[in-house]
Design a protein around this motif. Structure first.
Motif, PDB file in Angstrom:
ATOM      1  N   LYS A 109      10.461  -3.816  13.711  1.00 56.39           N
ATOM      2  CA  LYS A 109      10.699  -2.810  14.767  1.00 56.39           C
ATOM      3  C   LYS A 109       9.870  -3.487  15.769  1.00 56.39           C
ATOM      4  CE  LYS A 109      12.932   0.221  12.659  1.00 56.39           C
ATOM      5  NZ  LYS A 109      14.373   0.496  12.692  1.00 56.39           N
ATOM      6  N   PRO A 110      10.299  -3.398  17.339  1.00 50.83           N
ATOM      7  CA  PRO A 110       9.549  -3.867  18.426  1.00 50.83           C
ATOM      8  C   PRO A 110       8.164  -3.371  18.507  1.00 50.83           C
ATOM      9  CG  PRO A 110      11.839  -3.416  18.805  1.00 50.83           C
ATOM     10  CD  PRO A 110      11.480  -2.849  17.787  1.00 50.83           C
ATOM     11  N   VAL A 111       7.075  -3.981  18.895  1.00 54.36           N
ATOM     12  CA  VAL A 111       5.720  -3.624  19.381  1.00 54.36           C
ATOM     13  C   VAL A 111       5.559  -3.556  20.753  1.00 54.36           C
ATOM     14  CG1 VAL A 111       3.441  -3.865  18.991  1.00 54.36           C
ATOM     15  CG2 VAL A 111       4.777  -4.366  17.178  1.00 54.36           C
ATOM     16  N   ALA A 112       5.557  -2.516  21.340  1.00 55.18           N
ATOM     17  CA  ALA A 112       5.385  -2.381  22.760  1.00 55.18           C
ATOM     18  C   ALA A 112       4.594  -0.990  22.826  1.00 55.18           C
ATOM     19  CB  ALA A 112       6.800  -2.216  23.501  1.00 55.18           C
ATOM     20  N   HIS A 113       3.350  -1.319  23.360  1.00 58.11           N
ATOM     21  CA  HIS A 113       2.565  -0.366  23.573  1.00 58.11           C
ATOM     22  C   HIS A 113       2.715   0.367  24.979  1.00 58.11           C
ATOM     23  CE1 HIS A 113       0.319  -1.063  19.981  1.00 58.11           C
ATOM     24  NE2 HIS A 113       0.237  -2.331  20.366  1.00 58.11           N
ATOM     25  N   ASN A 154       0.272  -7.560  21.136  1.00 67.01           N
ATOM     26  CA  ASN A 154       0.912  -7.387  22.212  1.00 67.01           C
ATOM     27  C   ASN A 154       0.339  -6.453  23.377  1.00 67.01           C
ATOM     28  OD1 ASN A 154       2.865  -9.015  21.381  1.00 67.01           O
ATOM     29  ND2 ASN A 154       4.608  -7.569  20.879  1.00 67.01           N
ATOM     30  N   ASN A 155      -0.878  -6.244  23.367  1.00 60.55           N
ATOM     31  CA  ASN A 155      -1.621  -5.409  24.347  1.00 60.55           C
ATOM     32  C   ASN A 155      -1.658  -5.953  25.853  1.00 60.55           C
ATOM     33  OD1 ASN A 155      -2.557  -3.086  23.058  1.00 60.55           O
ATOM     34  ND2 ASN A 155      -4.127  -3.946  22.337  1.00 60.55           N
ATOM     35  N   HIS A 156      -1.280  -7.331  25.842  1.00 64.55           N
ATOM     36  CA  HIS A 156      -1.210  -8.277  27.133  1.00 64.55           C
ATOM     37  C   HIS A 156       0.068  -7.975  27.819  1.00 64.55           C
ATOM     38  CE1 HIS A 156       0.725 -10.660  24.220  1.00 64.55           C
ATOM     39  NE2 HIS A 156       1.213 -11.636  24.974  1.00 64.55           N
TER      40      HIS A 156
END
Length: 446
Positions: free
Chosen positions: A339-343, A307-309
């Motif tokens: 868990k959500p993945v949001a950097h 999810n880096n985009h």
């Protein structure tokens, strides 16, 4: 010399026997019977090959899955085909998707294409190739219902004319006494988004013209649009587009989406995490299908997986974040402990180079609430063993919140793509189960 002559006289063969005795017989026995060491080595080698094969084929599957070893063999066969085609691509002999589609087409020929009870016509609707299925049974003067169907295959594989989809659409036409239009949209890698969307939209609009519906004796108030996987994506996107166009005179009564792919925003939903290496469609393969659809750079694939985009510092992405907040849109039994993945920071160049990642024509789940509010009654089929499960469940929840009637048909023991697998040698019970449930709903609601 004498001893030597003596030995020579003793080892000379008799004229009546073709072989010498002694050392000659030993050599003959050696050639006829391999030493025990060689036999043991062969046995060890065979055991090693069997172990490697079992290791390659085996995948941990949920206990609920039906016919697990058949599913593992199907997945292993697909992986072998994909890896072989990747090698073809690497050697510069052709694009891997063209090679893979060629193999799928060759395998498709194993499926007998029976059309008893159905008239099949290949034609064009406004320049787009379609295959039309019309039941042969006389329906009297009454108008028939109809289904516009869009096949799956990652926007790159399969065909409306192939055995799998030909079989499905023939059965639909005969079982429902309906006219089925299967659209042969153009495929990746020769064509990319939005060509596939435009092909389906163009052909569907043509079919929905009053004079065309009349030609096929179709009741304009009983038309559905449907598709599976990437075809479900195109069906949902085209349905959204047509419900917003004021000059469209004929509207869909229903949409039926079969394990649709609906967004490239979040590749870490619970179903993506749970089924990361699931059979048929693992997460990384789905990411690559998206990149192929957009003609994007494969170097972005690993960043997109995490999810880096769509990191938090991407202002373009933040506008859509609440549209697929699965912590709210998914029931707890599907969220589990994921868990959500949001950097905090990501790779802004991905969205910059591929703006279509946030285009609602490619990602119908990102549409605004006003668009959801005007969608027709909807059927959504999901499978537990599928990275796309949560795409479909979130879409269903957003439709429900917008006031649309939705039927969710969830199968705990089924896998992505299973509905077309109803013919030998890929005749899975999961295929019959999902197909029959889907046709039953259409029969009752269309």
């Amino acid at each position: 010399m004498k001893p030597l002559n003596g030995r020579c006289e003793q080892t000379l063969p008799q004229k009546s026997h073709p072989f010498a005795k002694g050392a000659g017989e030993a050599r003959l026995r050696a050639r006829a019977s391999p030493p025990p060491v060689t036999m043991k080595s062969a046995a060890v080698l065979l055991a090693g090959l069997l172990a490697l094969t079992a290791y390659y084929v085996y995948l941990p599957l949920p206990s609920t899955v039906s016919e697990p070893w058949r599913l593992m063999l199907l997945d292993a066969s697909f992986r072998v085909a994909q890896q072989s085609c990747n090698l073809v691509h690497f050697l510069g002999l052709g694009h891997h998707l063209r090679a893979l589609n060629f193999l799928i087409g060759a395998f498709d020929q194993l499926n007998p294409q029976s059309s008893e009870g159905v008239k099949i016509t290949d034609t064009q609707f406004d320049g787009v190739e379609v295959r039309v299925y019309e039941p042969l049974a006389k329906g009297g003067a009454k108008l028939r219902r109809s289904v516009v169907y869009i096949h799956g295959g990652g926007w790159a594989l399969a065909s409306a004319r192939g055995g799998y989809y030909n079989n499905l659409c023939s059965i639909m036409a005969e079982s429902l006494d309906a006219v089925v239009v299967s659209i042969e949209y153009r495929l990746v890698p020769d064509f990319h988004f939005p060509v596939q969307f435009n092909d389906v939209l163009q052909a569907t609009k043509h079919f929905m013209l009053p004079e065309v519906l009349a030609r096929y004796s179709v009741d304009p108030s009983r038309v559905a649009i449907s598709g599976d996987s990437a075809g479900g994506n195109l069906a949902a996107a085209v349905c959204q587009e047509m419900t917003q166009e004021e000059n469209v005179t004929t509207r869909f009564k229903l949409q039926a989406l079969i394990y649709p792919v609906l967004q490239p925003f979040d590749f870490n939903t619970p179903s993506y995490q749970q089924n990361e290496v699931t059979p048929v469609l693992p997460r990384f393969v789905m990411v690559k299908f998206w990149l192929d659809y957009f003609n994007g750079n494969y170097d972005f694939a690993h960043s997109m997986v995490v999810n880096n985009h769509t990191a938090l510092d991407m202002s373009e992405a933040n506008a859509f974040r609440e549209h697929l907040d699965w912590t709210f849109l998914l029931p707890s039994r599907f969220r589990k402990n994921y868990k959500p993945v949001a950097h905090a920071t990501g790779k802004a160049e991905i969205i910059r180079d591929i703006p279509a990642l946030l285009d609602v024509r490619a990602a119908p789940l990102l549409a605004e609430k006003e668009v959801f509010r005007i969608q027709p009654k909807t059927y959504i089929l999901t499978c537990e063993i599928d990275v796309l499960r949560d795409d479909a469940l979130m879409y269903a929840k957003r439709l429900e919140k917008a006031g649309v009637a939705v039927t969710i048909d969830h199968f705990e023991d089924c896998f992505h793509g299973c509905m077309i697998f109803t013919v030998w040698p890929t005749n899975f019970s999961a295929g019959f189960q999902t197909r029959d449930s889907y046709i039953k709903w259409l029969s009752q609601n269309l």
